[in-house]
Design a protein around this motif. Structure first.
Motif, PDB file in Angstrom:
ATOM      1  N   THR A  91       0.367  -0.944   0.215  1.00  0.00           N
ATOM      2  CA  THR A  91      -0.273   0.025   0.099  1.00  0.00           C
ATOM      3  C   THR A  91       0.891   1.201  -0.492  1.00  0.00           C
ATOM      4  O   THR A  91       0.420   2.189  -0.308  1.00  0.00           O
ATOM      5  CB  THR A  91      -0.744  -0.260   1.352  1.00  0.00           C
ATOM      6  OG1 THR A  91      -0.063  -0.322   2.324  1.00  0.00           O
ATOM      7  CG2 THR A  91      -2.123  -1.504   1.744  1.00  0.00           C
ATOM      8  N   THR A  92       2.256   1.183  -0.019  1.00  0.00           N
ATOM      9  CA  THR A  92       3.340   2.375   0.603  1.00  0.00           C
ATOM     10  C   THR A  92       3.403   2.769  -1.143  1.00  0.00           C
ATOM     11  O   THR A  92       4.159   3.785  -1.070  1.00  0.00           O
ATOM     12  CB  THR A  92       4.551   1.599   1.454  1.00  0.00           C
ATOM     13  OG1 THR A  92       5.275   0.985   0.373  1.00  0.00           O
ATOM     14  CG2 THR A  92       3.901   1.672   2.556  1.00  0.00           C
ATOM     15  N   GLY A  93       3.371   2.453  -2.471  1.00  0.00           N
ATOM     16  CA  GLY A  93       4.396   2.302  -3.598  1.00  0.00           C
ATOM     17  C   GLY A  93       5.629   2.113  -2.661  1.00  0.00           C
ATOM     18  O   GLY A  93       6.126   2.545  -4.813  1.00  0.00           O
ATOM     19  N   LYS A  94       6.157   1.705  -2.096  1.00  0.00           N
ATOM     20  CA  LYS A  94       7.747   1.553  -2.421  1.00  0.00           C
ATOM     21  C   LYS A  94       8.122   0.505  -2.819  1.00  0.00           C
ATOM     22  O   LYS A  94       7.537  -1.101  -2.570  1.00  0.00           O
ATOM     23  CB  LYS A  94       7.881   1.836  -0.833  1.00  0.00           C
ATOM     24  CG  LYS A  94       7.635   3.519  -0.266  1.00  0.00           C
ATOM     25  CD  LYS A  94       8.653   4.242  -0.900  1.00  0.00           C
ATOM     26  CE  LYS A  94       8.282   5.493   0.063  1.00  0.00           C
ATOM     27  NZ  LYS A  94       8.572   6.421  -0.362  1.00  0.00           N
ATOM     28  N   THR A  95       9.378   0.048  -3.523  1.00  0.00           N
ATOM     29  CA  THR A  95      10.150  -1.336  -3.883  1.00  0.00           C
ATOM     30  C   THR A  95      10.206  -1.966  -2.174  1.00  0.00           C
ATOM     31  O   THR A  95      10.520  -1.412  -1.208  1.00  0.00           O
ATOM     32  CB  THR A  95      11.362  -0.962  -3.638  1.00  0.00           C
ATOM     33  OG1 THR A  95      11.196  -0.478  -5.503  1.00  0.00           O
ATOM     34  CG2 THR A  95      11.882  -2.471  -4.162  1.00  0.00           C
ATOM     35  N   SER A  96       9.657  -2.857  -2.129  1.00  0.00           N
ATOM     36  CA  SER A  96       9.798  -4.294  -1.100  1.00  0.00           C
ATOM     37  C   SER A  96      11.247  -4.633  -0.721  1.00  0.00           C
ATOM     38  O   SER A  96      12.069  -4.519  -2.036  1.00  0.00           O
ATOM     39  CB  SER A  96       9.201  -6.070  -1.108  1.00  0.00           C
ATOM     40  OG  SER A  96       9.527  -5.997  -0.259  1.00  0.00           O
ATOM     41  N   PHE A  97      11.468  -4.537   0.153  1.00  0.00           N
ATOM     42  CA  PHE A  97      12.866  -5.232   0.928  1.00  0.00           C
ATOM     43  C   PHE A  97      13.328  -6.590   1.700  1.00  0.00           C
ATOM     44  O   PHE A  97      11.439  -6.484   2.210  1.00  0.00           O
ATOM     45  CB  PHE A  97      14.050  -4.210   1.399  1.00  0.00           C
ATOM     46  CG  PHE A  97      13.298  -3.341   2.391  1.00  0.00           C
ATOM     47  CD1 PHE A  97      13.866  -3.782   3.169  1.00  0.00           C
ATOM     48  CD2 PHE A  97      12.107  -2.860   2.040  1.00  0.00           C
ATOM     49  CE1 PHE A  97      13.521  -3.004   5.086  1.00  0.00           C
ATOM     50  CE2 PHE A  97      11.645  -1.928   3.495  1.00  0.00           C
ATOM     51  CZ  PHE A  97      12.738  -1.698   4.823  1.00  0.00           C
ATOM     52  N   ALA A  98      14.061  -7.179   1.800  1.00  0.00           N
ATOM     53  CA  ALA A  98      13.707  -7.805   2.951  1.00  0.00           C
ATOM     54  C   ALA A  98      14.790  -7.465   4.263  1.00  0.00           C
ATOM     55  O   ALA A  98      14.786  -7.010   4.833  1.00  0.00           O
ATOM     56  CB  ALA A  98      14.803  -9.504   2.379  1.00  0.00           C
ATOM     57  N   VAL A  99      14.295  -8.490   5.355  1.00  0.00           N
ATOM     58  CA  VAL A  99      14.854  -8.166   6.788  1.00  0.00           C
ATOM     59  C   VAL A  99      16.283  -9.631   7.040  1.00  0.00           C
ATOM     60  O   VAL A  99      16.038 -10.621   6.327  1.00  0.00           O
ATOM     61  CB  VAL A  99      13.802  -9.126   7.484  1.00  0.00           C
ATOM     62  CG1 VAL A  99      14.656  -9.370   9.018  1.00  0.00           C
ATOM     63  CG2 VAL A  99      12.764  -8.575   8.034  1.00  0.00           C
ATOM     64  N   PRO A 100      17.483  -8.809   6.707  1.00  0.00           N
ATOM     65  CA  PRO A 100      18.577  -9.142   6.980  1.00  0.00           C
ATOM     66  C   PRO A 100      18.735 -10.481   7.558  1.00  0.00           C
ATOM     67  O   PRO A 100      18.055 -10.512   8.837  1.00  0.00           O
ATOM     68  CB  PRO A 100      19.667  -8.543   7.170  1.00  0.00           C
ATOM     69  CG  PRO A 100      18.650  -7.211   7.232  1.00  0.00           C
ATOM     70  CD  PRO A 100      17.366  -7.268   7.506  1.00  0.00           C
TER      71      PRO A 100
END
Length: 519
Positions: free
Chosen positions: A242-251
């Motif tokens: 919903t944020t329109g941001k590119t996803s990233f992962a938890v290290p």
């Protein structure tokens, strides 16, 4: 001789926009003047490293899209590669994760050359002076900046490979396209260094992931592809649609020792004893039943001092950019495609089943990973194998040229059906797979495989997943949950795909409920 077609690109604005990385100034490229030079397809880390290892030999590097690398975690690169045990220990972990499909000789060779390869990279002036960069994107910026100054490398952005030209089974040319302009480069050497097909899932980690163009073009030329069904899913990508941001992962550094998972009701989910692949399945299974999943990192941050610039600080800033704070709230997570393990079958030096065609990086399948991929191994494979690929090309490529400019290319259609494919790919090829869903998706995707590169790659992934009637590593079949007693690879050639689809169709009991039309 090759038709003289000028390819004009103005890269100055893009160079200004890219931090720490420049590209060649605006210029006109004449393919006739580049005749005979090796062609490297893909300007990510793998392609850039191969070009750097070509020493002073002239070569060409093309990038179909904006060359970029998106970090999927905030681990320190150096600790990821170097501080996780000796090469022998890392080799043992790789073989265990590979579940019988990682090749012992490849694992031993890559791990045995790890220290030498990292030392070689560290000799670049910037790294020697400032130390190892903390992220893949920072490393890429440094390497690309160094490459852009090399006079022997012609970097051509916004250009795509559309077809390999073979004469008597050997690569003799490459059809290049920019926009609606087509040109043929006479060359005996093409090095595929593109991405895998994680972009077909639509919610992959990083905008740099593609849809397998290099694999599709190699397949149409007759190359053998291997283990296309294996995709590593990161279990804890931030679910922030919903944020329109590119996803990233938890290290992994933040969860590999202790995992605390909750659903939307606060009920704890049991992830005890599960590896990364098992956790991805757990998250996906809860998502499929309508639940949300949250990762609680409060204990990991409790009492931890955050130092400016360290991995905790970078992760907190990433979370802050999307309005989340893992110190105060559990993070919404999902499983997301992170690395395509299968690809163009190649030996450790990148040689494929087609003379004159090499493969390196995510689009290649060397046998290092087997059924799963450990964090850092994909980057390590690129660092080690890129040098071996360049050495092989320099030692084996011949100067004989054949004029292929009169050949009329039969171009494939790159990514034209990508949007149509994603629902089928996500339904059939996620962390949890099932035969009926795979077959239904396969029959629909196969309609487009003859005329669309992304559809061809999806078709090959689905056929391989149908054939692997077991659960092994990153591949889990809910209808075949046991691991087979004998580990085997799946190998595909494009000319046999239609027969394979028909064979799978004959095994379907309720043919009347499915549309089996294929081309």
């Amino acid at each position: 001789m090759s038709e003289k077609i000028d390819f004009d690109w103005n890269c100055k604005n893009r160079a200004r926009q890219r931090k720490g990385c420049g590209m060649v100034a605006a210029h006109t490229v004449n393919l006739e003047k580049l005749r005979g030079q090796p062609l490297i397809v893909g300007a990510g880390i793998a392609g850039v490293l191969v070009a750097l290892h070509m020493n002073d030999a002239p070569c060409i590097l093309i990038a179909g899209r904006e060359p970029q690398v998106t970090d999927t975690g905030a681990d320190s690169l150096f600790s990821l590669l170097k501080e996780t045990g000796s090469p022998a220990e890392r080799a043992a972990r790789t073989l265990r994760a590979g579940k019988g499909l990682a090749r012992l000789d490849v694992v031993q060779c890559i791990m045995g050359r790890m220290d030498q390869a990292l030392t070689g990279l560290a000799q670049f002036d910037f790294i020697r002076t400032h130390g190892w960069p903390d992220t893949e994107s920072a490393l890429y910026a440094i390497l690309f900046g160094i490459l852009a100054k090399r006079k022997n490398v012609t970097i051509i952005p916004a250009t795509a490979l559309r077809q390999l030209v073979l004469v008597e089974g050997h690569v003799r040319g490459a059809v290049l396209a920019t926009g609606d302009r087509i040109g043929i480069l006479d060359t005996n050497v093409v090095i595929m260094a593109g991405s895998g097909a994680c972009g077909l899932f639509g919610d992959d980690l990083g905008s740099s992931h593609g849809t397998g163009a290099c694999m599709a073009i190699a397949a149409r030329a007759g190359a053998t592809l291997c283990d296309m069904e294996f995709v590593r899913f990161d279990p804890f990508a931030l679910s922030i649609e919903t944020t329109g941001k590119t996803s990233f992962a938890v290290p992994p550094l933040l969860w590999e020792e202790s995992v605390s998972l909750l659903n939307e009701s606060g009920h704890r989910l049991d992830g005890t004893g599960k590896d990364s692949d098992g956790l991805a399945r757990l998250v996906q299974q809860n998502k499929d039943t309508g639940h949300s999943v949250f990762l609680d990192l409060s204990k990991q941050f409790s009492g931890q001092s955050v130092v400016a610039g360290d991995h905790l600080d970078r992760f907190l800033k990433q979370c802050g950019n999307v309005g989340l704070d893992p110190r105060k709230e559990a993070l919404p997570v999902k499983a997301a495609a992170a690395f395509h393990i299968g690809g163009i079958m190649a030996d450790i030096a990148g040689r494929t089943s087609i003379a004159g065609l090499w493969a390196c990086g995510e689009c290649a399948s060397t046998g290092l990973h087997g059924a799963s991929a450990l964090p850092g191994n994909a980057l390590l494979e690129m660092i080690v194998c890129s040098e071996m690929v360049a050495e092989s090309v320099l030692n084996e490529s011949k100067n004989m040229q054949i004029d292929v400019s009169m050949i009329t290319p039969d171009l494939s259609v790159p990514n034209g059906a990508e949007g149509m494919l994603r629902p089928f790919v996500k339904m059939a090829l996620g962390p949890v797979r099932e035969g009926a869903s795979l077959r239904q998706a396969l029959f629909r995707v196969s309609r487009l495989a003859s005329c669309d590169d992304a559809a061809l790659v999806a078709q090959m992934m689905m056929i391989s997943a149908c054939q692997r009637e077991e659960s092994r590593g990153a591949h889990f079949r809910s209808d075949f949950t046991a691991e087979a007693s004998v580990a085997h690879h799946t190998e595909l050639c494009e000319k046999s795909l239609a027969a394979m689809v028909r064979s799978i169709a004959y095994n379907v009991h309720d043919l009347n409920t499915m549309d089996l039309q294929t081309h």
